[in-house]
Design an enzyme around this catalytic site. Structure first.
Site, PDB file in Angstrom:
ATOM      1  N   LYS A  36      14.210  24.500  -3.756  1.00  0.00           N
ATOM      2  CA  LYS A  36      14.111  24.274  -5.208  1.00  0.00           C
ATOM      3  C   LYS A  36      12.864  25.019  -5.655  1.00  0.00           C
ATOM      4  O   LYS A  36      11.748  24.508  -5.573  1.00  0.00           O
ATOM      5  CB  LYS A  36      13.976  22.781  -5.481  1.00  0.00           C
ATOM      6  N   GLU A  84       1.201  20.434   0.711  1.00  0.00           N
ATOM      7  CA  GLU A  84       0.049  21.335   0.539  1.00  0.00           C
ATOM      8  C   GLU A  84      -0.279  21.329  -0.942  1.00  0.00           C
ATOM      9  O   GLU A  84       0.518  21.776  -1.758  1.00  0.00           O
ATOM     10  CB  GLU A  84       0.416  22.733   1.062  1.00  0.00           C
ATOM     11  N   CYS A  97      -4.068  28.166  -4.190  1.00  0.00           N
ATOM     12  CA  CYS A  97      -4.439  26.862  -3.649  1.00  0.00           C
ATOM     13  C   CYS A  97      -5.799  26.926  -2.960  1.00  0.00           C
ATOM     14  O   CYS A  97      -6.525  25.949  -2.937  1.00  0.00           O
ATOM     15  CB  CYS A  97      -3.369  26.364  -2.687  1.00  0.00           C
ATOM     16  N   GLU A 124      -9.545  20.368  -9.762  1.00  0.00           N
ATOM     17  CA  GLU A 124      -8.959  21.697  -9.585  1.00  0.00           C
ATOM     18  C   GLU A 124      -8.557  22.263 -10.955  1.00  0.00           C
ATOM     19  O   GLU A 124      -7.905  21.579 -11.740  1.00  0.00           O
ATOM     20  CB  GLU A 124      -7.712  21.601  -8.698  1.00  0.00           C
TER      21      GLU A 124
HETATM   22  O1  TXE Z   1       3.142  21.950 -10.260  1.00  0.00           O
HETATM   23  P1  TXE Z   1       4.200  20.916  -9.708  1.00  0.00           P
HETATM   24  P2  TXE Z   1       2.690  22.296 -11.733  1.00  0.00           P
HETATM   25  C1  TXE Z   1      -1.604  22.457  -8.817  1.00  0.00           C
HETATM   26  C2  TXE Z   1      -2.469  23.070  -9.908  1.00  0.00           C
HETATM   27  C3  TXE Z   1      -1.672  22.862 -11.144  1.00  0.00           C
HETATM   28  C4  TXE Z   1      -1.012  21.540 -10.862  1.00  0.00           C
HETATM   29  C5  TXE Z   1       0.281  21.295 -11.611  1.00  0.00           C
HETATM   30  O2  TXE Z   1      -3.687  22.374  -9.994  1.00  0.00           O
HETATM   31  O3  TXE Z   1      -2.467  22.774 -12.295  1.00  0.00           O
HETATM   32  O4  TXE Z   1      -0.739  21.571  -9.491  1.00  0.00           O
HETATM   33  O5  TXE Z   1       1.124  22.425 -11.508  1.00  0.00           O
HETATM   34  C6  TXE Z   1       8.621  20.632  -8.577  1.00  0.00           C
HETATM   35  N1  TXE Z   1      10.253  15.804  -7.872  1.00  0.00           N
HETATM   36  N2  TXE Z   1      -0.814  23.416  -8.098  1.00  0.00           N
HETATM   37  O6  TXE Z   1       2.944  21.168 -12.692  1.00  0.00           O
HETATM   38  O7  TXE Z   1       4.716  20.037 -10.780  1.00  0.00           O
HETATM   39  C7  TXE Z   1       8.469  21.743  -9.587  1.00  0.00           C
HETATM   40  O8  TXE Z   1       9.695  21.978 -10.261  1.00  0.00           O
HETATM   41  C8  TXE Z   1      10.432  16.891  -7.105  1.00  0.00           C
HETATM   42  C9  TXE Z   1      -1.241  23.684  -6.756  1.00  0.00           C
HETATM   43  O9  TXE Z   1       3.279  23.576 -12.091  1.00  0.00           O
HETATM   44  O10 TXE Z   1       3.574  20.294  -8.525  1.00  0.00           O
HETATM   45  C10 TXE Z   1       8.031  22.888  -8.697  1.00  0.00           C
HETATM   46  O11 TXE Z   1       9.175  23.426  -8.034  1.00  0.00           O
HETATM   47  N3  TXE Z   1       9.951  18.106  -7.427  1.00  0.00           N
HETATM   48  C11 TXE Z   1      -0.302  24.470  -6.004  1.00  0.00           C
HETATM   49  C12 TXE Z   1       7.117  22.181  -7.687  1.00  0.00           C
HETATM   50  O12 TXE Z   1       7.480  20.798  -7.745  1.00  0.00           O
HETATM   51  C13 TXE Z   1       9.234  18.223  -8.561  1.00  0.00           C
HETATM   52  C14 TXE Z   1       0.659  25.352  -6.646  1.00  0.00           C
HETATM   53  C15 TXE Z   1       5.625  22.304  -7.964  1.00  0.00           C
HETATM   54  O13 TXE Z   1       5.382  21.907  -9.281  1.00  0.00           O
HETATM   55  C16 TXE Z   1       9.002  17.118  -9.391  1.00  0.00           C
HETATM   56  C17 TXE Z   1       1.014  24.952  -7.987  1.00  0.00           C
HETATM   57  C18 TXE Z   1       9.546  15.855  -9.022  1.00  0.00           C
HETATM   58  N4  TXE Z   1       9.367  14.750  -9.738  1.00  0.00           N
HETATM   59  C19 TXE Z   1       0.262  24.023  -8.664  1.00  0.00           C
HETATM   60  N5  TXE Z   1       8.243  17.519 -10.438  1.00  0.00           N
HETATM   61  C20 TXE Z   1      -0.688  24.903  -4.617  1.00  0.00           C
HETATM   62  N6  TXE Z   1      -0.948  23.940  -3.733  1.00  0.00           N
HETATM   63  O14 TXE Z   1      -0.728  26.076  -4.322  1.00  0.00           O
HETATM   64  C21 TXE Z   1       8.008  18.843 -10.265  1.00  0.00           C
HETATM   65  N7  TXE Z   1       8.612  19.275  -9.137  1.00  0.00           N
END
Ligand code: TXE
Length: 493
Positions: free
Chosen positions: A177, A252, A286, A385
């Site tokens: 996904k 992660e 990250c 972050e």
């Molecule tokens: O990420 P999300 P977001 C951090 C960074 C950022 C914050 C939020 O600080 O500001 O996270 O980012 C899926 N059940 N990182 O909101 O929501 C979503 O569709 C299952 C760190 O963009 O965590 C996407 O495919 N899945 C990071 C994935 O989760 C769900 C990289 C990540 O999205 C879901 C990105 C749910 N309920 C952001 N809700 C890193 N570690 O590198 C969302 N998703």
């Protein structure tokens, strides 16, 4: 502008959502829609998971030897190499990452598949030196079943590769996904996986939003392992979903990584390392080195030189080879950055540069390289972050003080240490509570090197020699060697 239409991949077939619903993907450099994708709901996720389960149970996939799985992975790596320019262009357009960076990442991507391919047939169990002479026992590594891979938008191909390659090497099947903000390259990857010869249903991709598509996938009872990269708030949902059927998890979740610069460091290198840590990828990484801990004696000089270098950063179209910083990948992320910058100003952090949107032609989500000076590690900008090009710099006097500040964080993903003192480098490498330590370098990545965090940065490791084991169950097999009848059934043997 006509939108490029994508379909998702379920059971080896390219399909729209059963509801017919779609969503648009926006180009971060222009804020304009460029692609249209299926918005999968529960019914589509059901199809994908059922297809993955059928493939997992199928004779075709089960009877493929580990060596043959390795060959398929090798072929997939080769196909990625053949299609690297296409993939690099697509990812740059979809998430706004610089073309020079996506070319670098995609250029290296085959290594993850080639390296992991070599591990597929080296998952050796053991024979156990039992203390019971009438019994013989051995262990076997078996695949877990259907894996859900939840992928964020910042580096979709790389973050998928480190899940997909070990999952397949171990003999699992997978439903990916990708993020609703950057799905295109993951669909291309699925196309290449089928071209490489993976049977239908082994690699599936569902596209859609997190709370609907993502949540339907992570709570599905047939999903036995979830590999997640993303934010902490979303991870908490995922952990709760996994509780339903105790799916195994790897998480992660990013960090607030300290980049510690001592007075004896090679300053030119350290400044490049600081820039690489926080302004490369516009800080949307990250492992971003978002906390700069700088020793008192060189503090003013360091800050002055960092500002001079950062002010020369060329901000512009990610597709332009000359650009050094592109836009934020999403409008939401831009809003997060603006909110945290406002909070830092309100708390009294000293703004040295940036702190506002960058002026670039068009409506793209560009933000200036930003630097705050803080007098306390407890300020919000030192603790939260940002996931944007915003560094917070603080001074320290002694190694002990630097170590205490480095560890005073809810996170523990990465840390940079800049010094010529070998003993100090090793002391800090030992004492800093982070999953990755870079000494006199930053943001180095390899298929051979595990990545993952301590504390709130998550758990589990990806990449490296043990990565495939994380996608296996360990089975213990007991054989009775004795010709005597089974002894007393009421006593444990
Ligand atoms: O990420 P999300 P977001 C951090 C960074 C950022 C914050 C939020 O600080 O500001 O996270 O980012 C899926 N059940 N990182 O909101 O929501 C979503 O569709 C299952 C760190 O963009 O965590 C996407 O495919 N899945 C990071 C994935 O989760 C769900 C990289 C990540 O999205 C879901 C990105 C749910 N309920 C952001 N809700 C890193 N570690 O590198 C969302 N998703």
């Amino acid at each position: 502008m006509t939108l490029v239409r994508f379909q998702m991949c379920i059971d080896g077939q390219w399909r729209d959502a059963q509801s017919g619903k779609t969503f648009d993907s926006l180009n971060p450099a222009t804020a304009q829609a460029w692609a249209q994708l299926p918005d999968a709901d529960e019914a589509d996720v059901e199809l994908a998971v059922q297809a993955a389960q059928r493939a997992f149970d199928s004779k075709e996939w089960r009877s493929i030897t580990a060596t043959a799985r390795g060959k398929l992975l090798r072929r997939l790596g080769d196909l990625i190499a053949e299609n690297k320019e296409h993939l690099a262009q697509l990812e740059s357009r979809d998430n706004g990452k610089l073309i020079r960076e996506t070319r670098g990442q995609v250029g290296y991507l085959p290594e993850f598949f080639h390296y992991t391919a070599g591990l597929a047939d080296k998952l050796e169990g053991g024979t156990l030196p039992l203390d019971k002479p009438d019994l013989f026992a051995y262990t076997v590594h078996e695949p877990i079943g259907v894996v859900a891979g939840i992928i964020p938008w910042n580096s979709p191909l790389y973050l998928t590769a480190i899940k997909l390659a070990p999952a397949l090497a171990a003999g699992n099947t997978i439903v990916l996904k990708p993020s609703e903000h950057a799905s295109a390259t993951i669909l291309e990857l699925a196309r290449l996986a089928h071209e490489a010869g993976f049977p239908p249903g082994v690699v599936n991709v569902v596209t859609g939003y997190g709370p609907s598509t993502g949540a339907a996938l992570t709570r599905h009872p047939l999903v036995r392992k979830i590999a997640f990269t993303g934010g902490a708030a979303t991870a908490r949902h995922v952990v709760r979903s996994s509780a339903e059927n105790f799916a195994k998890l790897s998480l992660e979740l990013g960090g607030k990584s300290p980049n510690i610069i001592f007075a004896d460091a090679d300053l030119d290198s350290a400044i490049n390392g600081a820039v690489a840590g926080i302004y490369a990828a516009s800080g949307q990484s990250c492992v971003a080195g978002s906390r700069l801990l700088v020793q008192d004696e060189i503090f003013d000089d360091f800050v002055e030189r960092l500002i001079a270098r950062a002010k020369r950063i060329r901000i512009g179209s990610p597709q332009d080879d000359a650009s050094e910083m592109g836009p934020m990948a999403t409008a939401q992320q831009l809003a997060v950055v603006e909110g945290l910058v406002a909070a830092a100003k309100a708390e009294g952090a000293k703004l040295h540069m940036g702190g506002k949107r960058a002026e670039v032609e068009g409506d793209g989500w560009f933000y200036e390289p930003t630097l705050f000076e803080c007098d306390s590690n407890s300020m919000t900008i030192m603790q939260e972050e940002v996931f944007g090009p915003v560094a917070a710099v603080i001074r320290f006097k002694t190694e002990e003080e630097a170590l205490a500040m480095a560890n005073d964080s809810q996170f523990g993903l990465a840390a940079g240490i800049w010094t010529r003192d070998l003993g100090r480098a090793h002391r800090l490498a030992r004492d800093v509570r982070s999953g990755i330590i870079w000494v006199n370098t930053y943001r180095a990545v390899s298929a051979m090197a595990p990545i993952g965090g301590f504390k709130n940065s998550g758990y589990g490791r990806e990449s490296g020699i043990d990565s495939v084991l994380a996608y296996t169950e360990l089975k213990t097999v007991w054989i009775n060697l004795s010709t005597a009848p089974m002894p007393d059934p009421f006593v444990m043997r």
